[in-house]
Design a protein around this motif. Structure first.
Motif, PDB file in Angstrom:
ATOM      1  N   GLU A 109       0.759  -1.250  -0.015  1.00 40.13           N
ATOM      2  CA  GLU A 109       0.037   0.024   0.012  1.00 40.13           C
ATOM      3  C   GLU A 109       0.775   1.157   0.134  1.00 40.13           C
ATOM      4  OE1 GLU A 109      -3.474   2.121   2.719  1.00 40.13           O
ATOM      5  OE2 GLU A 109      -2.696   0.310   3.273  1.00 40.13           O
ATOM      6  N   ARG A 110       0.650   2.162  -0.761  1.00 45.45           N
ATOM      7  CA  ARG A 110       1.216   3.428  -1.032  1.00 45.45           C
ATOM      8  C   ARG A 110       0.467   4.549  -0.159  1.00 45.45           C
ATOM      9  NH1 ARG A 110       5.106   4.400  -5.483  1.00 45.45           N
ATOM     10  NH2 ARG A 110       6.374   3.796  -3.708  1.00 45.45           N
ATOM     11  N   ASP A 111       1.300   5.324   0.560  1.00 45.05           N
ATOM     12  CA  ASP A 111       0.774   6.392   1.150  1.00 45.05           C
ATOM     13  C   ASP A 111       0.978   7.783   0.505  1.00 45.05           C
ATOM     14  OD1 ASP A 111      -0.338   8.421   2.984  1.00 45.05           O
ATOM     15  OD2 ASP A 111       1.342   8.065   4.364  1.00 45.05           O
ATOM     16  N   GLU A 112      -0.108   8.092   0.049  1.00 47.17           N
ATOM     17  CA  GLU A 112      -0.234   9.581  -0.782  1.00 47.17           C
ATOM     18  C   GLU A 112      -0.787  10.766  -0.307  1.00 47.17           C
ATOM     19  OE1 GLU A 112       1.574   9.739  -3.545  1.00 47.17           O
ATOM     20  OE2 GLU A 112       1.360   7.655  -4.287  1.00 47.17           O
ATOM     21  N   SER A 113      -1.359  10.304   1.020  1.00 57.13           N
ATOM     22  CA  SER A 113      -2.156  11.602   1.588  1.00 57.13           C
ATOM     23  C   SER A 113      -1.524  12.263   2.706  1.00 57.13           C
ATOM     24  CB  SER A 113      -3.761  10.953   1.878  1.00 57.13           C
ATOM     25  OG  SER A 113      -3.515  10.014   2.769  1.00 57.13           O
ATOM     26  N   SER A 114      -0.780  11.676   3.469  1.00 57.73           N
ATOM     27  CA  SER A 114      -0.195  12.105   4.542  1.00 57.73           C
ATOM     28  C   SER A 114       0.673  13.377   4.489  1.00 57.73           C
ATOM     29  CB  SER A 114       0.707  11.125   5.586  1.00 57.73           C
ATOM     30  OG  SER A 114       1.792  10.862   4.920  1.00 57.73           O
ATOM     31  N   LEU A 115       0.730  14.401   5.392  1.00 54.97           N
ATOM     32  CA  LEU A 115       1.510  15.552   5.519  1.00 54.97           C
ATOM     33  C   LEU A 115       2.730  15.192   5.194  1.00 54.97           C
ATOM     34  CD1 LEU A 115       1.867  18.653   5.466  1.00 54.97           C
ATOM     35  CD2 LEU A 115       2.250  18.367   8.130  1.00 54.97           C
ATOM     36  N   LEU A 116       3.591  14.350   5.780  1.00 59.51           N
ATOM     37  CA  LEU A 116       5.019  13.954   5.621  1.00 59.51           C
ATOM     38  C   LEU A 116       5.223  13.275   4.414  1.00 59.51           C
ATOM     39  CD1 LEU A 116       6.281  12.511   8.923  1.00 59.51           C
ATOM     40  CD2 LEU A 116       7.075  14.420   7.737  1.00 59.51           C
ATOM     41  N   ALA A 117       4.239  12.606   4.036  1.00 55.88           N
ATOM     42  CA  ALA A 117       4.635  11.969   2.687  1.00 55.88           C
ATOM     43  C   ALA A 117       4.542  13.079   1.478  1.00 55.88           C
ATOM     44  CB  ALA A 117       3.434  11.080   2.131  1.00 55.88           C
ATOM     45  N   ARG A 118       3.645  14.157   1.429  1.00 54.19           N
ATOM     46  CA  ARG A 118       3.467  15.168   0.452  1.00 54.19           C
ATOM     47  C   ARG A 118       5.113  16.014   0.757  1.00 54.19           C
ATOM     48  NH1 ARG A 118      -1.096  15.581  -2.036  1.00 54.19           N
ATOM     49  NH2 ARG A 118      -2.757  14.603  -1.491  1.00 54.19           N
ATOM     50  N   LEU A 119       5.145  16.166   1.952  1.00 52.70           N
ATOM     51  CA  LEU A 119       6.513  17.098   2.137  1.00 52.70           C
ATOM     52  C   LEU A 119       7.451  16.494   1.590  1.00 52.70           C
ATOM     53  CD1 LEU A 119       6.172  18.410   5.882  1.00 52.70           C
ATOM     54  CD2 LEU A 119       6.135  19.844   3.552  1.00 52.70           C
ATOM     55  N   TYR A 120       7.899  15.123   1.631  1.00 52.27           N
ATOM     56  CA  TYR A 120       8.873  14.399   0.866  1.00 52.27           C
ATOM     57  C   TYR A 120       8.951  14.145  -0.479  1.00 52.27           C
ATOM     58  CZ  TYR A 120      10.256  12.912   5.785  1.00 52.27           C
ATOM     59  OH  TYR A 120      10.635  12.878   7.197  1.00 52.27           O
TER      60      TYR A 120
END
Length: 416
Positions: A109-120
Motif C-alpha cells: 500500500e502506498r501512502d499518498e495523502s499524509s502530510l509528511l509523504a507530501r512534504l517528502y
C-alpha cells in the motif's frame, strides 16, 4: 529509566525470531539513499527493522511493504582505525533491533495523502530540479548543506571533508537551522511585527526539521532553537546553558540509549557546551583579530568546539584533523552564501531552469570554493593524526582535566 528501557528492548528482541522469514511493515522514515544501496526503517507489529535494498527501489515514506529474507541481529564491528563500534547499540538508540540485507521489497500500500509523504515528495522534486541546473559535485554539497543529504556528496568527498575537519557542515545542526531562522526573520521583517515573525520562524524550522528527517541531531538543534524563540517571544533572558541542559535532559528522558550509543548526540552536546563555556575565554586572547566576514567569531568557535570534542573524537574515531582550524576559517564564511544561492537556484528552477542558471552559477562557484579547500587540505601529509585505541575509562579523566584547566583559566580571566 535506562534499565526499564533496556528491559523493554530485550523483550522486543526476544519476541522476534531470527532466520529466514517474511516481514510486513510500514516505512516510518524517509529512505536513506547511499551510493550503493538505500536503507529503510520499517515498523512491524513487534519491532523496527533496518532493510538494505537497491538504491533505485521506488520505496517512499509511508509505504506498507513486504520483504522476504534472512532476519538478523546487527553485530559489533571494528573500524579501519581499530575502534570497536557498537552497531547494535547505535541502532537500538533509533528503536531498531534487527536488519535484513539484499532484499527486494514489494509495495502493498502506498501512502499518498499524509502530510509528511507530501512534504517528502516536494523535497524530492526540489532536489530533482536543482540537479538539473547544478552539476556534481556542487549539487552534492548543496543538497548536503541545505537538506542534509549526505549521500549526494559521495563517500570520497565525505572522507575529504572529515579529514579537513568540516564534515559538520553537511550534518544538519544548530548552525544550519539558525541560518534558516535568520533568513525567515529577515525576509518577514518588512511586513510582520516582531512577535509574529518569531512564530513564523518557529513554524519554518518545524517544517524544515520534517523535511530533512527527524534525526537526533536535527531534533536536538530544533528543540534548542524553539526554546530560544520561545524565550524571545516571552521577553525573558535566554540562558543558553540551561536550555542546552534542558534539551539534553528531554532527549535522554525520551530515549536513554542516545546517551551511551549516539555518537552524534555526544559530539553535538559537547561542541555546544564548548561554545558556551570555552569560547568566551578566548575573547580576550583574540582582541586584535579582525572581525571582517566574521573571521574572529569563526576562529574562536572552531577552537572552542575542537577542544570540547577532542577526547570523544580520539576515543570513538581515532583520527584528528590538524588542518580543521584554518579550513573552517576559510570555508565557513562561504556556507551562508552557498546555502542561500543553492536554495534560490532550486526555487527558481521549479519555475524555469533557464531563469535559475545565473543563481546556479553563483551557487556552483561558492560550493566549489568549499570543495576545493576541503580536497586540498585533506590531501596534505599533515592533514590528520591517528592515535591507538584506548579505554573508555580515560574519557572521564580527560574531561576532568579539561574542566580543571577551564576553571583555572576562568578564574585567571576574572581576576584580570
Amino acid at each position: 529509566r535506562m534499565d526499564s528501557a533496556k528491559d523493554a528492548m530485550v523483550k522486543r528482541i526476544a519476541a522476534v525470531a531470527v532466520g529466514e522469514t517474511t516481514v510486513t511493515g510500514r516505512v516510518i522514515r524517509e529512505p536513506d539513499v547511499r551510493e550503493g544501496m538505500a536503507m529503510l526503517t520499517v515498523a512491524t507489529a513487534l519491532t523496527r527493522v533496518l532493510l538494505r535494498v537497491d538504491r533505485y527501489s521506488d520505496i517512499r515514506y509511508g509505504d506498507t511493504i513486504e520483504v522476504s529474507g534472512k532476519l538478523e541481529r546487527p553485530e559489533t564491528f571494528v573500524t579501519d582505525l581499530g575502534r570497536e563500534f557498537d552497531y547494535p547499540g547505535y541502532l537500538e538508540a533509533r528503536g531498531i533491533t534487527h536488519s535484513m540485507s539484499f532484499v527486494t521489497p514489494i509495495i502493498i500500500e502506498r501512502d499518498e495523502s499524509s502530510l509528511l509523504a507530501r512534504l517528502y515528495q516536494v523535497k524530492q522534486y526540489f532536489l530533482l530540479r536543482l540537479s538539473q541546473v547544478l552539476p556534481d559535485p556542487a549539487y552534492g554539497l548543496g543538497a548536503g548543506l541545505l537538506l542534509g543529504v549526505q549521500a549526494a556528496l559521495g563517500e570520497e568527498l565525505v572522507d575529504d571533508f572529515r579529514a579537513a575537519g568540516i564534515v559538520h557542515i553537511v550534518v544538519l545542526s544548530g548552525y544550519n537551522i539558525m541560518l534558516v531562522v535568520v533568513f525567515v526573520l529577515a525576509a518577514t521583517s518588512f511586513f510582520l511585527p516582531f512577535r509574529l515573525r518569531l512564530i513564523v520562524a518557529g513554524g519554518a524550522i518545524l517544517v524544515f526539521a520534517l523535511l530533512v528527517g527527524y534525526s537526533p541531531s536535527v531534533m536536538r538543534a530544533t528543540t534548542m532553537t524553539l526554546l530560544f524563540l520561545l524565550t524571545a517571544l516571552l521577553a525573558r533572558p535566554y540562558d543558553i546553558l540551561r536550555v542546552l541542559v534542558l534539551a539534553g535532559t528531554l532527549m535522554i528522558a525520551s530515549n536513554p540509549y542516545i546517551l551511551l550509543f549516539d555518537i552524534g548526540f555526544q559530539l553535538s552536546f559537547m561542541a555546544t557546551l564548548g561554545l558556551i563555556l570555552i569560547a568566551p575565554q578566548f575573547e580576550q586572547l583574540f582582541t586584535k583579530i579582525t572581525t571582517w566576514f566574521g573571521l574572529k567569531t569563526f576562529l574562536i568557535a572552531t577552537i572552542a568546539t575542537q577542544i570540547a570534542v577532542l577526547p570523544f573524537i580520539l576515543y570513538h574515531i581515532g583520527e584528528w584533523s590538524l588542518v580543521a582550524i584554518p579550513v573552517n576559517l576559510l570555508a565557513l564564511p562561504m556556507v551562508p552564501v552557498a546555502m542561500l544561492a543553492t536554495f534560490l537556484a532550486g526555487l527558481v528552477a521549479l519555475v524555469s531552469s533557464m531563469l535559475a542558471l545565473p543563481l546556479a552559477l553563483l551557487a556552483q562557484l561558492s560550493l566549489m570554493y568549499i570543495i576545493g579547500i576541503a580536497t586540498f587540505a585533506a590531501k596534505l601529509p599533515i592533514a590528520t593524526v591517528t592515535v591507538p585505541a584506548f579505554s573508555g575509562y580515560l574519557l572521564p579523566v580527560a574531561y576532568l582535566l579539561l574542566g580543571m584547566a577551564w576553571y583555572w583559566w576562568y578564574r585567571y580571566q576574572a581576576k584580570r
